[in-house]
Scaffold this motif. Structure first.
Motif, PDB file in Angstrom:
ATOM      1  N   THR A  60       0.832  -1.206   0.000  1.00  0.00           N
ATOM      2  CA  THR A  60       0.000   0.000   0.000  1.00  0.00           C
ATOM      3  C   THR A  60       0.864   1.252   0.000  1.00  0.00           C
ATOM      4  O   THR A  60       0.607   2.199  -0.763  1.00  0.00           O
ATOM      5  CB  THR A  60      -0.940  -0.008   1.223  1.00  0.00           C
ATOM      6  OG1 THR A  60      -1.733  -1.198   1.205  1.00  0.00           O
ATOM      7  CG2 THR A  60      -1.854   1.207   1.207  1.00  0.00           C
ATOM      8  N   VAL A  61       1.902   1.272   0.825  1.00  0.00           N
ATOM      9  CA  VAL A  61       2.818   2.416   0.844  1.00  0.00           C
ATOM     10  C   VAL A  61       3.466   2.601  -0.517  1.00  0.00           C
ATOM     11  O   VAL A  61       3.551   3.722  -1.038  1.00  0.00           O
ATOM     12  CB  VAL A  61       3.899   2.230   1.926  1.00  0.00           C
ATOM     13  CG1 VAL A  61       5.005   3.282   1.773  1.00  0.00           C
ATOM     14  CG2 VAL A  61       3.292   2.319   3.314  1.00  0.00           C
ATOM     15  N   ALA A  62       3.933   1.505  -1.117  1.00  0.00           N
ATOM     16  CA  ALA A  62       4.612   1.600  -2.413  1.00  0.00           C
ATOM     17  C   ALA A  62       3.693   2.186  -3.481  1.00  0.00           C
ATOM     18  O   ALA A  62       4.128   2.999  -4.316  1.00  0.00           O
ATOM     19  CB  ALA A  62       5.108   0.216  -2.842  1.00  0.00           C
ATOM     20  N   SER A 118       6.449  15.581  -4.524  1.00  0.00           N
ATOM     21  CA  SER A 118       7.638  15.064  -3.870  1.00  0.00           C
ATOM     22  C   SER A 118       7.178  14.212  -2.689  1.00  0.00           C
ATOM     23  O   SER A 118       6.158  14.498  -2.058  1.00  0.00           O
ATOM     24  CB  SER A 118       8.543  16.202  -3.394  1.00  0.00           C
ATOM     25  OG  SER A 118       7.845  17.068  -2.519  1.00  0.00           O
ATOM     26  N   CYS A 119       7.939  13.151  -2.400  1.00  0.00           N
ATOM     27  CA  CYS A 119       7.454  12.182  -1.423  1.00  0.00           C
ATOM     28  C   CYS A 119       8.618  11.540  -0.673  1.00  0.00           C
ATOM     29  O   CYS A 119       9.634  11.179  -1.275  1.00  0.00           O
ATOM     30  CB  CYS A 119       6.632  11.108  -2.139  1.00  0.00           C
ATOM     31  SG  CYS A 119       5.914   9.859  -1.062  1.00  0.00           S
ATOM     32  N   VAL A 120       8.467  11.394   0.637  1.00  0.00           N
ATOM     33  CA  VAL A 120       9.369  10.579   1.442  1.00  0.00           C
ATOM     34  C   VAL A 120       8.533   9.469   2.058  1.00  0.00           C
ATOM     35  O   VAL A 120       7.480   9.731   2.642  1.00  0.00           O
ATOM     36  CB  VAL A 120      10.058  11.392   2.552  1.00  0.00           C
ATOM     37  CG1 VAL A 120      10.870  10.463   3.454  1.00  0.00           C
ATOM     38  CG2 VAL A 120      10.963  12.463   1.958  1.00  0.00           C
ATOM     39  N   ALA A 160       4.371  12.710   3.099  1.00  0.00           N
ATOM     40  CA  ALA A 160       5.108  11.688   3.843  1.00  0.00           C
ATOM     41  C   ALA A 160       4.193  10.478   4.005  1.00  0.00           C
ATOM     42  O   ALA A 160       3.041  10.626   4.420  1.00  0.00           O
ATOM     43  CB  ALA A 160       5.537  12.206   5.210  1.00  0.00           C
ATOM     44  N   VAL A 161       4.698   9.305   3.641  1.00  0.00           N
ATOM     45  CA  VAL A 161       3.929   8.066   3.775  1.00  0.00           C
ATOM     46  C   VAL A 161       4.680   7.168   4.748  1.00  0.00           C
ATOM     47  O   VAL A 161       5.825   6.783   4.479  1.00  0.00           O
ATOM     48  CB  VAL A 161       3.752   7.348   2.423  1.00  0.00           C
ATOM     49  CG1 VAL A 161       2.728   6.232   2.559  1.00  0.00           C
ATOM     50  CG2 VAL A 161       3.337   8.316   1.335  1.00  0.00           C
TER      51      VAL A 161
END
Length: 433
Positions: A61-63, A75-77, A144-145
């Motif tokens: 799910t995060v991916a 943009s994502c961390v 942010a995830v």
């Protein structure tokens, strides 16, 4: 003098693994104390924060959230655990693993902070979580995830308020920490929800306690799989999704590519982004799902398949995927399973789930205080009528035995049972196959 950051990082990780008396130590008091010293609790961690909890399906799910967000230009961390080959996999910055130097700098700041005044002891996971938070704060991404560890309410990730909390599945795992009552487990996992924020329930069979927690907390908008949002396969390999945005307006997207990961989790990823206020576009979702890649989840290397399934719930899903594949692509040879598991996992349940899709078993032991011997697995498989072909001391020895025996040259091999199992096999295969 040049600095070998790789060696320095390894020394840090060895130190972190030794410094706290417990490997897993649920509770927020200690880690919150250090987070406060670091200034991590004063303002929101990022403009949008999505946390993902559950028994299985968190990593995928995060991916997919990350990939689809990046396809929309954000943009994502992201922060996940555990890792397969390198610790750096746990923190991804715009799709790339964090560098050694940036990780070390974060560890150094945390070490200094925990020693200010009265020293605070932190676990390996707690330090890793704070390091990821420092990276988020420094990089200032749009999103942010964060993947929750084995818990929820008392997990270090729960220090940080989420705009959207996702609960993937609830099943029995880590019984020594979470117990065996699914209602209690569900209530703990749902502890990541926040009043006035949003939540996504990504399974059709969650304990009643999860929705009850959402109501008690005062979640602003609750999206439930099968009710608020859903998915369906369409002709070919595609699928369609429908759900709601943050205002409750209906959304739908058709002809999305199959990401090769559970569609319940894919649908939850889309719904989470919609509730986070991301203006979703069909073409960008197509790109996000087409580009997502998650090692160790039905990952294929020639005739070898690797999956980190380590509990009965995950094993049942894996078995169903294998049945589906067999219907569309009949195998020429047999299917062998290389199984190695930790001692605190439900090996009998995993074996039972896989037995109908397996022709032969190769067992291996895992080292460490939580390890399980290959002989223990042999006894359990034999008790269920399985055909055990070999028992090896370790995973690498088992892989080498299979590769060296010409009898199995045309056979498919599935490696599963633990992140440790897949890690050891993956490292060997990437070097030699």
């Amino acid at each position: 003098m040049s600095v070998n950051h790789g060696e320095a990082l390894e020394r840090w990780l060895e130190r972190l693994a030794r410094q706290h008396p417990l490997t897993i130590d649920l509770g927020l008091e200690r880690v919150a104390g250090v987070a406060a010293r670091l200034g991590l609790l004063e303002v929101p961690l990022a403009p949008r924060v999505i946390t993902v909890a559950g028994t299985n399906g968190k990593g995928s799910t995060v991916a997919m959230i990350e990939s689809c967000a990046r396809a929309h230009g954000m943009s994502c961390v992201s922060y996940t655990s555990p890792h397969l080959l390198r610790y750096n996999e746990r923190v991804r910055i715009d799709g790339r693993e964090i560098g050694d130097e940036e990780l070390i700098a974060a560890f150094e700041r945390i070490e200094a902070a925990r020693r200010e005044g009265d020293e605070i002891s932190l676990s390996y996971f707690e330090v890793g979580t704070l390091a990821a938070a420092l990276v988020v704060r420094q990089r200032a991404p749009d999103l942010a995830v964060l993947e929750v560890g084995l818990g929820g309410r008392l997990d270090a990730v729960n220090l940080f308020d989420a705009d959207v909390a996702v609960i993937t599945t609830i099943a029995q795992d880590h019984a020594e920490y979470l117990g065996t009552d699914l209602e209690v487990i569900g209530r703990e996992k749902a502890g990541i929800m926040r009043a006035g924020a949003c939540a996504v329930l990504g399974s059709r069979s969650l304990p009643v306690s999860v929705a009850a927690r959402a109501a008690a907390v005062g979640v602003a908008r609750l999206a439930t799989l099968g009710e608020t949002f859903d998915h369906a396969r369409v002709a070919g390999s595609g699928w369609r999704w429908h759900g709601e945005d943050a205002s409750g307006a209906a959304l739908s997207f058709a002809a999305l590519p199959d990401p090769g990961l559970p569609l319940d989790n894919a649908a939850s990823a889309v719904q989470a982004l919609a509730l986070a206020g991301v203006p979703l576009e069909h073409e960008r979702l197509v790109a996000g799902f087409a580009e997502v890649h998650l090692p160790g989840r039905l990952q294929r290397i020639q005739r070898w398949w690797l999956d980190v399934a380590h509990n009965p719930h995950a094993a049942r899903y894996l078995a169903e995927r294998l049945r589906e594949r067999d219907r569309h692509q009949p195998r020429q040879g047999k299917r062998l399973v290389l199984l190695a598991m930790l001692g605190d996992k439900d090996a009998d349940g995993v074996i039972e789930a896989l037995m109908p899709v397996v022709d032969g078993w190769v067992c291996a032991g895992l080292d460490g205080e939580r390890g399980r011997s290959g002989a223990d697995l042999v006894a359990r498989i034999s008790a269920q009528g399985g055909d055990v072909l070999e028992v090896a001391e370790g995973v690498v020895e088992a892989v080498e035995w299979i590769e060296a025996d010409p009898r199995f040259a045309a056979d498919e091999v599935l490696v599963c049972g633990s992140f440790f199992t897949v890690s050891k096999a993956l490292e060997w295969l990437q070097e030699r196959v």
